[in-house]
Design an enzyme around this catalytic site. Structure first.
Site, mmCIF file in Angstrom:
data_model
loop_
_atom_site.group_PDB
_atom_site.id
_atom_site.type_symbol
_atom_site.label_atom_id
_atom_site.label_comp_id
_atom_site.label_asym_id
_atom_site.label_seq_id
_atom_site.Cartn_x
_atom_site.Cartn_y
_atom_site.Cartn_z
ATOM 1 N N ASP A 3 -1.858 4.319 -11.011
ATOM 2 C CA ASP A 3 -0.538 3.648 -11.123
ATOM 3 C C ASP A 3 -0.676 2.243 -11.707
ATOM 4 O O ASP A 3 0.135 1.812 -12.522
ATOM 5 C CB ASP A 3 0.144 3.492 -9.754
ATOM 6 C CG ASP A 3 0.296 4.787 -9.002
ATOM 7 O OD1 ASP A 3 -0.190 5.821 -9.490
ATOM 8 O OD2 ASP A 3 0.893 4.758 -7.913
ATOM 9 N N HIS A 24 -15.642 8.304 -9.703
ATOM 10 C CA HIS A 24 -15.269 6.935 -10.063
ATOM 11 C C HIS A 24 -14.807 6.934 -11.513
ATOM 12 O O HIS A 24 -15.391 7.600 -12.360
ATOM 13 C CB HIS A 24 -16.481 6.005 -9.910
ATOM 14 C CG HIS A 24 -16.131 4.546 -9.957
ATOM 15 N ND1 HIS A 24 -15.907 3.791 -8.822
ATOM 16 C CD2 HIS A 24 -15.953 3.710 -10.998
ATOM 17 C CE1 HIS A 24 -15.618 2.549 -9.171
ATOM 18 N NE2 HIS A 24 -15.643 2.470 -10.486
ATOM 19 N N ALA A 78 -19.666 -0.290 -6.323
ATOM 20 C CA ALA A 78 -18.201 -0.314 -6.209
ATOM 21 C C ALA A 78 -17.781 -1.360 -5.178
ATOM 22 O O ALA A 78 -16.841 -2.129 -5.397
ATOM 23 C CB ALA A 78 -17.664 1.053 -5.817
ATOM 24 N N GLY A 88 -19.356 5.471 1.631
ATOM 25 C CA GLY A 88 -20.445 5.197 2.574
ATOM 26 C C GLY A 88 -20.515 3.710 2.925
ATOM 27 O O GLY A 88 -21.237 3.323 3.841
ATOM 28 N N GLU A 101 0.851 -1.192 0.000
ATOM 29 C CA GLU A 101 0.000 0.000 0.000
ATOM 30 C C GLU A 101 0.882 1.236 0.000
ATOM 31 O O GLU A 101 1.713 1.418 0.886
ATOM 32 C CB GLU A 101 -0.925 -0.012 1.231
ATOM 33 C CG GLU A 101 -1.710 1.258 1.447
ATOM 34 C CD GLU A 101 -2.521 1.718 0.222
ATOM 35 O OE1 GLU A 101 -3.339 0.930 -0.281
ATOM 36 O OE2 GLU A 101 -2.299 2.860 -0.224
ATOM 37 N N ASN A 106 -10.376 4.152 -1.355
ATOM 38 C CA ASN A 106 -11.693 4.795 -1.428
ATOM 39 C C ASN A 106 -12.765 3.972 -0.737
ATOM 40 O O ASN A 106 -13.818 4.486 -0.373
ATOM 41 C CB ASN A 106 -12.070 5.048 -2.882
ATOM 42 C CG ASN A 106 -11.173 6.110 -3.450
ATOM 43 O OD1 ASN A 106 -11.151 7.228 -2.959
ATOM 44 N ND2 ASN A 106 -10.386 5.758 -4.445
ATOM 45 N N ARG A 118 -26.326 9.078 -11.163
ATOM 46 C CA ARG A 118 -25.375 10.142 -10.793
ATOM 47 C C ARG A 118 -24.983 11.007 -11.985
ATOM 48 O O ARG A 118 -24.836 12.222 -11.859
ATOM 49 C CB ARG A 118 -24.112 9.501 -10.233
ATOM 50 C CG ARG A 118 -24.352 8.868 -8.908
ATOM 51 C CD ARG A 118 -23.181 8.013 -8.515
ATOM 52 N NE ARG A 118 -23.425 7.489 -7.183
ATOM 53 C CZ ARG A 118 -22.607 6.662 -6.561
ATOM 54 N NH1 ARG A 118 -21.502 6.270 -7.142
ATOM 55 N NH2 ARG A 118 -22.880 6.245 -5.352
ATOM 56 N N ALA A 164 4.222 0.368 -5.308
ATOM 57 C CA ALA A 164 4.595 -0.495 -6.429
ATOM 58 C C ALA A 164 4.878 0.392 -7.640
ATOM 59 O O ALA A 164 4.124 1.331 -7.907
ATOM 60 C CB ALA A 164 3.473 -1.470 -6.733
ATOM 61 N N GLU A 181 -11.659 -1.194 -8.846
ATOM 62 C CA GLU A 181 -11.792 -0.032 -9.734
ATOM 63 C C GLU A 181 -10.745 0.020 -10.845
ATOM 64 O O GLU A 181 -10.928 0.710 -11.851
ATOM 65 C CB GLU A 181 -11.766 1.272 -8.908
ATOM 66 C CG GLU A 181 -12.295 2.460 -9.685
ATOM 67 C CD GLU A 181 -12.335 3.757 -8.883
ATOM 68 O OE1 GLU A 181 -12.288 3.686 -7.633
ATOM 69 O OE2 GLU A 181 -12.415 4.823 -9.504
HETATM 70 P P1 ADP Z 1 -10.822 -0.769 -4.775
HETATM 71 O O1 ADP Z 1 -12.210 -0.303 -4.432
HETATM 72 O O2 ADP Z 1 -10.691 -1.207 -6.168
HETATM 73 O O3 ADP Z 1 -10.295 -1.704 -3.758
HETATM 74 P P2 ADP Z 1 -9.515 1.479 -3.484
HETATM 75 O O4 ADP Z 1 -9.425 2.858 -3.972
HETATM 76 O O5 ADP Z 1 -10.420 1.224 -2.316
HETATM 77 O O6 ADP Z 1 -9.925 0.572 -4.729
HETATM 78 O O7 ADP Z 1 -8.082 0.928 -3.085
HETATM 79 C C1 ADP Z 1 -6.958 1.040 -3.932
HETATM 80 C C2 ADP Z 1 -5.710 1.159 -3.062
HETATM 81 O O8 ADP Z 1 -4.544 1.014 -3.873
HETATM 82 C C3 ADP Z 1 -5.582 2.499 -2.373
HETATM 83 O O9 ADP Z 1 -5.395 2.307 -0.986
HETATM 84 C C4 ADP Z 1 -4.358 3.135 -3.028
HETATM 85 O O10 ADP Z 1 -3.635 3.994 -2.180
HETATM 86 C C5 ADP Z 1 -3.544 1.911 -3.395
HETATM 87 N N1 ADP Z 1 -2.531 2.132 -4.462
HETATM 88 C C6 ADP Z 1 -2.678 2.867 -5.584
HETATM 89 N N2 ADP Z 1 -1.542 2.854 -6.304
HETATM 90 C C7 ADP Z 1 -0.642 2.086 -5.629
HETATM 91 C C8 ADP Z 1 0.716 1.715 -5.840
HETATM 92 N N3 ADP Z 1 1.413 2.133 -6.902
HETATM 93 N N4 ADP Z 1 1.317 0.913 -4.926
HETATM 94 C C9 ADP Z 1 0.648 0.509 -3.817
HETATM 95 N N5 ADP Z 1 -0.618 0.863 -3.548
HETATM 96 C C10 ADP Z 1 -1.272 1.629 -4.431
#
Ligand code: ADP
Length: 593
Positions: A363, A532, A576, A183, A170, A178, A422, A295, A561
């Site tokens: 990313d 989104h 979502a 909510g 992370e 998100n 929306r 990553a 997402e």
């Molecule tokens: P989903 O609903 O698809 O799970 P989220 O937005 O809830 O999507 O979670 C995606 C997570 O991935 C976020 O916590 C974000 O900070 C993390 N993230 C995004 N890019 C990277 C990256 N390059 N390396 C590690 N974590 C990442």
């Protein structure tokens, strides 16, 4: 507030007084020692602190009061006081992802210092220079997952449950993405709450499938949407029974675009309940979660099979994670990446704020493309209609809309069905004077939604910023925003009449309008904000990521997402979480096979 300032003044005065006594012999500069209180503005209300300073050295920072999001704010509260004390300075970097909390906390400490008349002398901080030793750390796991939101955590739990060693990377200092700030509502056809409410028979997998397809203008992949429709209930039951998520037993959410009420609501009406429980479950299965670990590239062997991830920690050190079984990308969307947004669809430029976390920068899409993945549907970007006009944050307080609150324009007139999709509501708002709207509800509706109580922080914040007016009469709230009170009263009279007759002759409100005859009234200014991104990688039914020829990239999976085939041109509310949990689980199960 006034009392608090008065109290601070008293403390300040007594500090000076004690100082006066002490100066009679010994040279203690009393203004450089003592305990002082201060206040700053956090994301959801004031942050009050008490600091202890001895001979000009900051010794203790105690947070007395705050209303921040528990998980999001934690890294700021945990790290900043230590950093300020170590540096003897408030000139410290904010914690990414907790920017407003960090700023509020720093402001509070500065406020306390100012009240005490203390200027800190910063220590030389050569000892905490960046620990970049240039070495590459390598670790091996069966499964490497990029992104610890709802999809990543679900994937990690399933893979670990199947006996695999799992690491979740992370990039932010806090997990949850998100999913955490949403909510938390989740669609599931024929769910137990529908049964409790006696409406289960109105719903079906087919109807949910049709609503989702139609809601996205029928461009989603039918096979994948069918999987969502068939598995959403099992995902919700898994969250409830295996993960321990508590859902309300007697309430559902009626999101726009759905034929029936089918969204389960987690305790507290936010994604916090989901993330806390998912993390506990992941911990119990020894999933390793590394925050502040970004990553950067997917690694492949000579044959193109994915076998690891190259990442970087917050000090810039390179980390290599070898993956025996493969990599799952669950890094979310790109709503916070304005450049990527503009490239995908020039309409969504800087003019739009966004509801999503700063970590949503796409990313995973860049990394997937580097190893040959194809991206689809990138131009489909959704805005959330009722967001804060200044910060872009989604308004959860305004969830009263789902129980009957109405939307009006600057002329005090309704202009759209409040339970429309929306995208439809957002577009309609942007066609109104000033490109904004107002949401109106009364105390009765507030009690039905339990909105003020559940989202007290947001309520206070909106009141303070002037975007929310509360008053006993329509005239009072209308005047706050320069709306013609008579026009608003006329609109409300019609709403009351339609509510009584059970028929909305103007916009055919599908949930049925609610009488707004009695105050008190709440009128809130709002604007659409990017929410989104529907586009992303193409996956098959096993969540394998496909290349341009439609073939799976060996050992590379995607869920949530970051994928682009489930919501078509518009994602329906509550889909979502259903998507993230359902396909996150499938990815975790499939990679473990
Ligand atoms: P989903 O609903 O698809 O799970 P989220 O937005 O809830 O999507 O979670 C995606 C997570 O991935 C976020 O916590 C974000 O900070 C993390 N993230 C995004 N890019 C990277 C990256 N390059 N390396 C590690 N974590 C990442």
């Amino acid at each position: 507030m006034k009392n608090f300032k008065k109290k601070m003044l008293q403390i300040f005065m007594s500090a000076i007084f004690i100082g006066g006594l002490a100066t009679s012999g010994v040279t203690i500069n009393a203004q450089d020692s003592g305990t002082f209180q201060g206040e700053g503005a956090g994301a959801h209300g004031p942050i009050k602190v008490e600091i202890t300073v001895t001979d000009g050295q900051l010794e203790k920072i105690e947070v007395l009061e705050q209303e921040e999001n528990e998980l999001l704010a934690a890294p700021a509260f945990e790290s900043l006081p230590d950093k300020m004390i170590a540096d003897n300075s408030t000139d410290v970097d904010v914690v990414s992802g907790s920017t407003e909390t960090s700023e509020g906390l720093i402001e509070a400490v500065n406020d306390a210092l100012k009240a005490a008349g203390i200027s800190l002398v910063a220590k030389s901080n050569s000892e905490d220079a960046e620990d970049d030793n240039g070495e590459v750390t390598e670790e091996t796991y069966d499964v490497v997952i990029i992104g610890a939101g709802g999809a990543g955590l679900s994937a990690g739990i399933e893979a670990a449950d199947a006996g695999k060693s799992v690491v979740l990377l992370e990039k932010m200092p806090v997990i949850g993405g998100n999913t955490l700030i949403s909510g938390g509502e989740m669609n599931a056809p024929n769910n137990w709450v529908q049964e409790n409410l006696g409406i289960s028979k109105k719903d079906s997998v087919e109807l949910y499938y049709e609503d989702t397809m139609k809601g996205g203008n029928n461009v989603a992949d039918p096979e994948i949407v069918q999987i969502l429709a068939e598995n959403a209930l099992a995902s919700a039951e898994w969250l409830r029974d295996e993960v321990g998520v508590e859902f309300y037993d007697d309430q559902l959410f009626y999101f726009g675009g759905h034929t029936v009420e089918r969204a389960l609501i987690p305790k507290g009406h936010t994604g916090q309940e989901l993330i806390i429980k998912l993390k506990e479950k992941a911990d119990s299965l020894d999933v390793v979660t590394l925050v502040n670990t970004k990553a950067e590239h997917i690694l492949q062997d000579d044959s193109g099979t994915v076998n690891g991830v190259q990442a970087v920690d917050k000090d810039g050190n390179e980390l290599i994670f070898h993956a025996n079984d493969g990599v799952i990308i669950t890094s979310g969307g790109f709503g916070s990446n304005v450049e990527m947004r503009k490239e995908a669809n020039p309409e969504y430029d800087e003019a739009y704020l966004s509801t999503v976390t700063v970590g949503s920068t796409g990313d995973g899409l860049v990394m997937a493309e580097e190893v040959g993945a194809t991206l689809t549907n990138m131009e489909s970007i959704q805005t959330y209609p009722v967001s804060n006009p200044e910060t872009g944050r989604i308004s959860l307080l305004a969830d009263t809309r789902f129980d009957g609150a109405i939307l009006v324009n600057q002329e005090g007139e309704r202009f759209v069905e409040e339970l429309e999709r929306r995208d439809v509501i957002s577009k309609a708002i942007l066609e109104q004077t000033g490109e904004y709207a107002y949401q109106l509800w009364n105390d009765e509706l507030d009690q039905i939604s339990n909105s003020k109580e559940l989202h007290e922080g947001e309520y206070n914040e909106l009141l303070e910023s002037g975007f929310l007016a509360v008053g006993d009469s329509l005239e009072e709230v209308a005047n706050h925003f320069d709306i013609d009170p008579e026009a608003l009263e006329e609109t409300v009279e019609k709403v009351n009449e339609y509510a009584e007759k059970g028929e909305d002759k103007d916009f055919n409100h599908r949930g049925g309008l609610h009488s707004l005859e009695n105050g008190k009234y709440y009128l809130m200014k709002c604007k659409p904000s990017v929410h989104h991104t529907m586009g992303g990688v193409v996956i098959n039914k096993s969540t394998e990521i496909l290349d341009e020829e439609g073939n799976p990239i060996e050992n590379l999976y995607g869920a949530g997402e970051v994928t682009g085939v489930i919501h078509g041109e518009n994602r329906l509310g509550g889909n979502a979480i259903s998507d993230a949990i359902t396909f996150g689980r499938i990815a975790g199960q499939e990679i473990a096979k």
